[in-house]
Scaffold this motif. Structure first.
Motif, PDB file in Angstrom:
ATOM      1  N   ASN A 188       0.718  -1.084  -0.035  1.00 14.76           N
ATOM      2  CA  ASN A 188      -0.031   0.121   0.028  1.00 14.76           C
ATOM      3  C   ASN A 188       0.960   1.201  -0.201  1.00 14.76           C
ATOM      4  O   ASN A 188       0.384   2.282  -0.642  1.00 14.76           O
ATOM      5  N   THR A 189       2.028   1.355   0.769  1.00 13.24           N
ATOM      6  CA  THR A 189       2.830   2.456   0.860  1.00 13.24           C
ATOM      7  C   THR A 189       3.392   2.637  -0.621  1.00 13.24           C
ATOM      8  O   THR A 189       3.484   3.643  -0.994  1.00 13.24           O
ATOM      9  N   ALA A 190       4.008   1.668  -1.050  1.00  6.68           N
ATOM     10  CA  ALA A 190       4.536   1.690  -2.542  1.00  6.68           C
ATOM     11  C   ALA A 190       3.396   2.143  -3.567  1.00  6.68           C
ATOM     12  O   ALA A 190       3.813   3.015  -4.452  1.00  6.68           O
ATOM     13  N   LEU A 191       2.478   1.527  -3.691  1.00  4.84           N
ATOM     14  CA  LEU A 191       1.274   1.907  -4.397  1.00  4.84           C
ATOM     15  C   LEU A 191       0.954   3.538  -4.149  1.00  4.84           C
ATOM     16  O   LEU A 191       0.643   4.465  -5.239  1.00  4.84           O
ATOM     17  N   ASP A 192       0.756   3.917  -2.781  1.00  7.92           N
ATOM     18  CA  ASP A 192       0.457   5.413  -2.605  1.00  7.92           C
ATOM     19  C   ASP A 192       1.362   6.392  -3.240  1.00  7.92           C
ATOM     20  O   ASP A 192       1.456   7.323  -3.590  1.00  7.92           O
ATOM     21  N   ASN A 193       2.800   5.758  -3.259  1.00 10.40           N
ATOM     22  CA  ASN A 193       3.883   6.651  -3.478  1.00 10.40           C
ATOM     23  C   ASN A 193       3.863   6.919  -4.991  1.00 10.40           C
ATOM     24  O   ASN A 193       4.211   7.678  -5.773  1.00 10.40           O
TER      25      ASN A 193
ATOM     26  N   SER B 282      12.359   6.114 -12.513  1.00 10.39           N
ATOM     27  CA  SER B 282      13.187   5.419 -11.662  1.00 10.39           C
ATOM     28  C   SER B 282      12.314   5.130 -10.165  1.00 10.39           C
ATOM     29  O   SER B 282      12.334   3.919  -9.730  1.00 10.39           O
ATOM     30  N   LYS B 283      11.530   5.969 -10.054  1.00  8.43           N
ATOM     31  CA  LYS B 283      10.632   5.847  -8.651  1.00  8.43           C
ATOM     32  C   LYS B 283       9.832   4.607  -8.891  1.00  8.43           C
ATOM     33  O   LYS B 283       9.633   4.045  -8.059  1.00  8.43           O
ATOM     34  N   LEU B 284       9.173   4.764 -10.044  1.00 11.54           N
ATOM     35  CA  LEU B 284       8.102   3.631 -10.307  1.00 11.54           C
ATOM     36  C   LEU B 284       8.861   2.292 -10.187  1.00 11.54           C
ATOM     37  O   LEU B 284       8.224   1.515  -9.832  1.00 11.54           O
ATOM     38  N   THR B 285      10.027   2.220 -10.771  1.00 14.76           N
ATOM     39  CA  THR B 285      10.665   0.891 -10.952  1.00 14.76           C
ATOM     40  C   THR B 285      11.120   0.535  -9.611  1.00 14.76           C
ATOM     41  O   THR B 285      10.852  -0.751  -8.982  1.00 14.76           O
ATOM     42  N   ASN B 286      11.375   1.578  -8.630  1.00 12.05           N
ATOM     43  CA  ASN B 286      12.011   0.987  -7.261  1.00 12.05           C
ATOM     44  C   ASN B 286      10.681   0.873  -6.413  1.00 12.05           C
ATOM     45  O   ASN B 286      10.820  -0.362  -5.655  1.00 12.05           O
ATOM     46  N   ALA B 287       9.747   1.376  -6.780  1.00  9.07           N
ATOM     47  CA  ALA B 287       8.340   0.880  -5.925  1.00  9.07           C
ATOM     48  C   ALA B 287       8.144  -0.440  -6.103  1.00  9.07           C
ATOM     49  O   ALA B 287       7.430  -1.230  -5.432  1.00  9.07           O
ATOM     50  N   LEU B 288       7.843  -0.717  -7.449  1.00 10.92           N
ATOM     51  CA  LEU B 288       7.311  -1.968  -7.956  1.00 10.92           C
ATOM     52  C   LEU B 288       8.431  -3.222  -7.561  1.00 10.92           C
ATOM     53  O   LEU B 288       8.219  -4.338  -7.849  1.00 10.92           O
TER      54      LEU B 288
END
Length: 351
Positions: free
Chosen positions: A79-84, A118-124
């Motif tokens: 959830n934290t990753a999806l929110d970010n 880059s943020k999207l990659t790190n989150a996933l």
């Protein structure tokens, strides 16, 4: 009639008393310390199997609760990753629209888009204790490839092939029309082409992702399972990547003002779809987390009931146990005293 008792008989009898009283004292000490019956089998008899069954069930519930708590942790991290992801993409979308009124706005936004990719990659690629939560069934490997390690080059290759002989970096990109080219060599036709869109849809795996569409399942109570992981293959993530990649790769080119506006609008449309889709995934994930937490509350309630029944069967009356200990100590001391006196008897004293 005259009765006679030998010193040997008395000694043997007192020895038995000593053994019995010592065992009684040992049991009393154990019960006072543990607050439970010293000998469960002797104290409970036929109910010994019942308390064993209760303890087994309690342990199973404890194990299930531990599993569910680990799942809740993974869901919270997801959830934290999806929110970010959706917050970062929303902010980028707002910045992109705000830059439209500035000259060379897309080139400025291009740098920001690389950062967001880059943020999207790190989150996933988020993991919890080595478990990549967006890997689907493939939770042992980081699912998403860095944009510059494959996807970017493939996007450029598709562009170069479509607009050949014009290539990425050529000044001739400024003359590519927005639409209406007789041969389809325009931005509208290209961005709607199967070759380009497949990079973010049918070709998402393995170009971007090594995750599986299927997700890991977890049993949260007897007969009930739920998703235990996410997947980087959700359509929403492909749309976010598309919106960001359009700006990152094509925003750095020499473009006409009309082309910049068109590309910006196309990026915003993809980001809108991606953000809405990500929020939907987050809502679904939140619903699963709520269900698991509700199940955990039920498990804890069952444990409380079992614990009370175990206590009723296994625990002793502390007041009674204290009295038993005192009596056992007194009787043992008295037996020792009598034994000592008997051992001191000597017929020579009476001659």
């Amino acid at each position: 009639m005259v009765y006679s008792v030998s010193t040997l008989t008395s000694s043997l009898r007192l020895t038995n008393y000593l053994i019995d009283n010592r065992a009684r004292l040992d049991n009393a000490v154990i019960e006072n310390a543990s607050k439970k019956h010293a000998d469960m089998g002797l104290a409970l008899g036929a109910q010994t199997g019942t308390t064993t069954s209760f303890r087994t069930e309690f342990s199973q519930l404890e194990s299930q609760l531990d599993t569910n708590k680990q799942l809740v942790t993974r869901l919270e991290v997801m959830n934290t990753a999806l929110d970010n992801v959706h917050t970062g993409s929303s902010d980028f979308r707002s910045d992109l629209l705000a830059l439209q009124s500035n000259s060379d706005s897309l080139k400025t936004a291009s740098n920001l888009a690389y950062t967001e990719l880059s943020k999207l990659t790190n989150a996933l690629n988020t993991n919890v204790s080595g478990v990549y939560v967006f890997g689907g069934l493939n939770t042992g490997t980081a699912p998403v490839t860095d944009f510059k390690n494959g996807p970017e080059a493939q996007i450029e290759a598709v562009f170069n092939n479509y607009f050949s002989p014009t290539n990425i970096g050529d000044a001739a990109t400024a003359s590519i029309p927005v639409s209406g080219d007789a041969n389809g060599k325009d931005w509208e036709t290209f961005l709607q082409s199967t070759g380009f869109n497949d990079l973010f849809d049918a070709g998402w795996t393995p170009l971007w992702s090594s995750a599986t569409d299927g997700k890991m399942t977890t049993t949260i109570e007897a007969g009930v399972t739920t998703d235990g992981s996410g997947s980087a293959n959700e359509k929403a993530f492909g749309q976010l990547a598309k919106g960001l990649a359009i700006v990152a790769v094509f925003g750095k080119l020499d473009l006409s003002v009309e082309a910049e506006k068109f590309i910006t609008n196309q990026a915003v449309n993809s980001l809108n779809e991606g953000v809405d889709g990500t929020i939907a995934v987050e809502a679904q994930n939140g619903a699963i987390k709520t269900n698991v937490e509700r199940t955990n509350t039920s498990i804890i309630a069952k444990q409380d009931v079992l614990n009370m029944r175990i206590i009723d069967l296994e625990n002793i009356d502390e007041n009674r146990a204290a009295i038993e200990l005192s009596l056992a100590q007194t009787q043992l001391e008295a037996t020792y005293a009598i034994t000592a006196k008997i051992q001191n008897l000597n017929i020579m004293k009476y001659l």
